[in-house]
Motif scaffolding. Structure first.
Motif, PDB file in Angstrom:
ATOM      1  N   UNK A 190      -8.302  16.186  56.199  1.00 22.89           N
ATOM      2  CA  UNK A 190      -9.626  15.721  56.588  1.00 22.89           C
ATOM      3  C   UNK A 190     -10.583  16.077  55.456  1.00 22.89           C
ATOM      4  N   UNK A 191     -11.774  15.531  55.504  1.00 19.59           N
ATOM      5  CA  UNK A 191     -12.714  15.707  54.402  1.00 19.59           C
ATOM      6  C   UNK A 191     -14.074  16.138  54.933  1.00 19.59           C
ATOM      7  N   UNK A 192     -14.742  16.989  54.165  1.00 18.15           N
ATOM      8  CA  UNK A 192     -16.144  17.294  54.430  1.00 18.15           C
ATOM      9  C   UNK A 192     -16.932  17.143  53.139  1.00 18.15           C
ATOM     10  N   UNK A 193     -18.183  16.709  53.266  1.00 11.24           N
ATOM     11  CA  UNK A 193     -19.094  16.609  52.119  1.00 11.24           C
ATOM     12  C   UNK A 193     -20.408  17.253  52.555  1.00 11.24           C
ATOM     13  N   UNK A 194     -20.504  18.558  52.387  1.00 13.06           N
ATOM     14  CA  UNK A 194     -21.623  19.304  52.961  1.00 13.06           C
ATOM     15  C   UNK A 194     -22.796  19.459  51.976  1.00 13.06           C
ATOM     16  N   UNK A 195     -23.972  19.440  52.569  1.00 10.97           N
ATOM     17  CA  UNK A 195     -25.209  19.647  51.809  1.00 10.97           C
ATOM     18  C   UNK A 195     -26.188  20.348  52.734  1.00 10.97           C
ATOM     19  N   UNK A 196     -27.144  21.091  52.158  1.00  8.74           N
ATOM     20  CA  UNK A 196     -28.099  21.794  53.013  1.00  8.74           C
ATOM     21  C   UNK A 196     -29.261  20.922  53.466  1.00  8.74           C
ATOM     22  N   UNK A 197     -29.357  19.715  52.920  1.00 13.39           N
ATOM     23  CA  UNK A 197     -30.404  18.772  53.319  1.00 13.39           C
ATOM     24  C   UNK A 197     -29.810  17.734  54.271  1.00 13.39           C
ATOM     25  N   UNK A 198     -30.278  17.659  55.515  1.00 11.10           N
ATOM     26  CA  UNK A 198     -29.680  16.726  56.472  1.00 11.10           C
ATOM     27  C   UNK A 198     -29.687  15.273  56.006  1.00 11.10           C
ATOM     28  N   UNK A 222     -25.202  26.087  54.702  1.00 14.30           N
ATOM     29  CA  UNK A 222     -26.352  26.994  54.559  1.00 14.30           C
ATOM     30  C   UNK A 222     -27.539  26.500  55.379  1.00 14.30           C
ATOM     31  N   UNK A 223     -27.266  26.179  56.645  1.00 13.23           N
ATOM     32  CA  UNK A 223     -28.308  25.580  57.486  1.00 13.23           C
ATOM     33  C   UNK A 223     -29.459  26.531  57.751  1.00 13.23           C
ATOM     34  N   UNK A 224     -29.188  27.845  57.743  1.00 14.23           N
ATOM     35  CA  UNK A 224     -30.274  28.799  57.882  1.00 14.23           C
ATOM     36  C   UNK A 224     -30.201  29.622  59.152  1.00 14.23           C
ATOM     37  N   UNK A 225     -31.277  30.370  59.457  1.00 11.76           N
ATOM     38  CA  UNK A 225     -31.327  31.177  60.686  1.00 11.76           C
ATOM     39  C   UNK A 225     -31.123  30.323  61.929  1.00 11.76           C
ATOM     40  N   UNK A 226     -30.916  30.993  63.056  1.00  5.75           N
ATOM     41  CA  UNK A 226     -30.491  30.302  64.272  1.00  5.75           C
ATOM     42  C   UNK A 226     -31.368  29.105  64.632  1.00  5.75           C
ATOM     43  N   UNK A 227     -32.684  29.294  64.667  1.00  8.87           N
ATOM     44  CA  UNK A 227     -33.555  28.198  65.084  1.00  8.87           C
ATOM     45  C   UNK A 227     -33.518  27.050  64.075  1.00  8.87           C
TER      46      UNK A 227
END
Length: 388
Positions: A190-198, A222-227
């Protein structure tokens, strides 16, 4: 009051979805299917030192209890690789080894019995030269692979070509690595292409979905803190899943991994992509409310934590619109004037003093659970509070 013949409104069919799943090839991550023929799975990653086998297995047990389907563990050193056989053997859910920089640990993870291995092409030196050997080892052991492209570790050649980690750069990296495995007749990846900007992340997955039929692992890195991380992940995942794109998800939060699982499940349930479980629906409170709705909702949630049945329980702050607004709930209360009207499917079945609301709801929920033949104790996979 005599017995009432009331429909409990139990779900008889899956909730409607916004779009059909994108058709993909099917792979296995241990016992979990990933692809359009299988439900969308929820993943998380341990935060313990992998070398601490007991602590890692304890956290995996907590994740399993929370409803996690697949777990990933970091393997940055030889000591971590040595711990993998025990972890893979004793974990209740499939284990993925996360490999960066050192291809030799890919072989170690495969030999250790891990269900899958995550490789990051941009971080593994001379990885392309070893695809044939890795593919053969994975085939021999029935191990699947995730090609995990990250914006923060993109191949330097692609960074020079595109200037930065654009959606096109992420996808070109992923498609290139996929083609290398496919040249050796290996397709269990499977593949993922992750970025921190939605926005960048969503566009990358849209392009990737157009380029081939690979199953896709969704993630905002690196989405960030919980909220903040919850909002970013829900936004990005919702945009893709609503179009049928995505086969397994991992919510990345700067929070305990169990919280990642809870958020991931809630996203899928909210989109009708996972059967709902116990859900507390509470009104937002207003000037008409004669009870502390937030406190009451928390108390009801705590009291029903042991239930695993798919009940929707409504907690409403007044009797003006309570039963009507929550008529789709299986069970609920509308509070006012020191009393609570207990209702089932919008029909009031009894009125109790405010002090007895919580215990009455627990009794009624337990009665419904018993009628369904479900246990009324044990740990639920996640009582949910949705404040409308």
């Amino acid at each position: 009051m005599g017995a009432m013949n009331v429909s409990l409104g139990m779900p008889k069919a899956p909730d409607p979805v916004l779009a059909p799943r994108r058709r993909t090839r099917q792979i296995k991550v241990g016992s979990v299917g990933v692809g359009s023929e299988s439900p969308i799975s929820v993943q998380s990653m341990t935060t313990t030192n992998t070398t601490d086998v007991n602590a890692t297995l304890q956290q995996i047990a907590e994740l399993t209890a929370a409803g996690c389907d697949i777990v990933r563990v970091a393997c940055p050193s030889a000591d971590d690789a040595e711990a993998l056989p025990a972890i893979a053997r004793h974990s209740q859910i499939p284990v993925i080894a996360d490999i960066h920089f050192q291809p030799k640990y890919v072989y170690a993870a495969i030999e250790a019995g891990c269900a899958a291995v995550r490789v990051n092409p941009g971080n593994i030196r001379k990885f392309d030269d070893q695809v044939k050997e890795i593919a053969q080892a994975a085939k021999d052991h029935g191990t699947s692979i995730r090609i995990g492209v990250n914006a923060g570790s993109l191949d330097k050649r692609l960074l020079e070509k595109y200037g930065k980690a654009t959606p096109e750069a992420l996808v070109e990296s992923a498609v290139w690595e996929a083609s290398l495995f496919e040249e050796h007749d290996f397709h269990d990846f499977k593949i993922s292409v992750k970025h921190n900007d939605p926005v960048t992340m969503v566009r990358a997955y849209e392009l990737l979905a157009e380029a081939g039929d690979w199953p896709l692992h969704l993630g905002v890195t690196e989405a960030g803190p919980a909220f903040q991380g919850t909002i970013k992940s829900a936004t990005a995942f919702g945009a893709l899943l609503s179009k049928g794109i995505g086969d397994t998800i991992r919510v990345s939060l700067s929070a305990p991994p169990v919280e990642e699982v809870k958020v991931g499940q809630q996203i899928l349930q909210g989109l009708g992509l996972r059967p709902r479980k116990l859900e507390i629906v509470s009104c937002p409170s207003c000037g008409r409310a004669q009870v502390d709705v937030y406190k009451l909702a928390d108390e009801v949630t705590a009291g029903l934590e042991g239930l695993t049945v798919p009940l929707r329980v409504a907690v409403m702050g007044c009797v003006v619109n309570g039963p009507g607004e929550a008529r789709e709930a299986d069970l609920g209360v509308a509070s006012g004037n020191g009393k609570g009207q207990i209702f089932v499917k919008g029909e009031v079945i009894k009125t109790v003093p405010e002090s007895q609301i919580v215990e009455t709801l627990i009794e009624e929920a337990s009665r419904i659970a018993e009628e369904m033949g479900e246990p009324v104790d044990g740990e639920t996979a996640g009582a949910q509070v949705s404040v409308g």
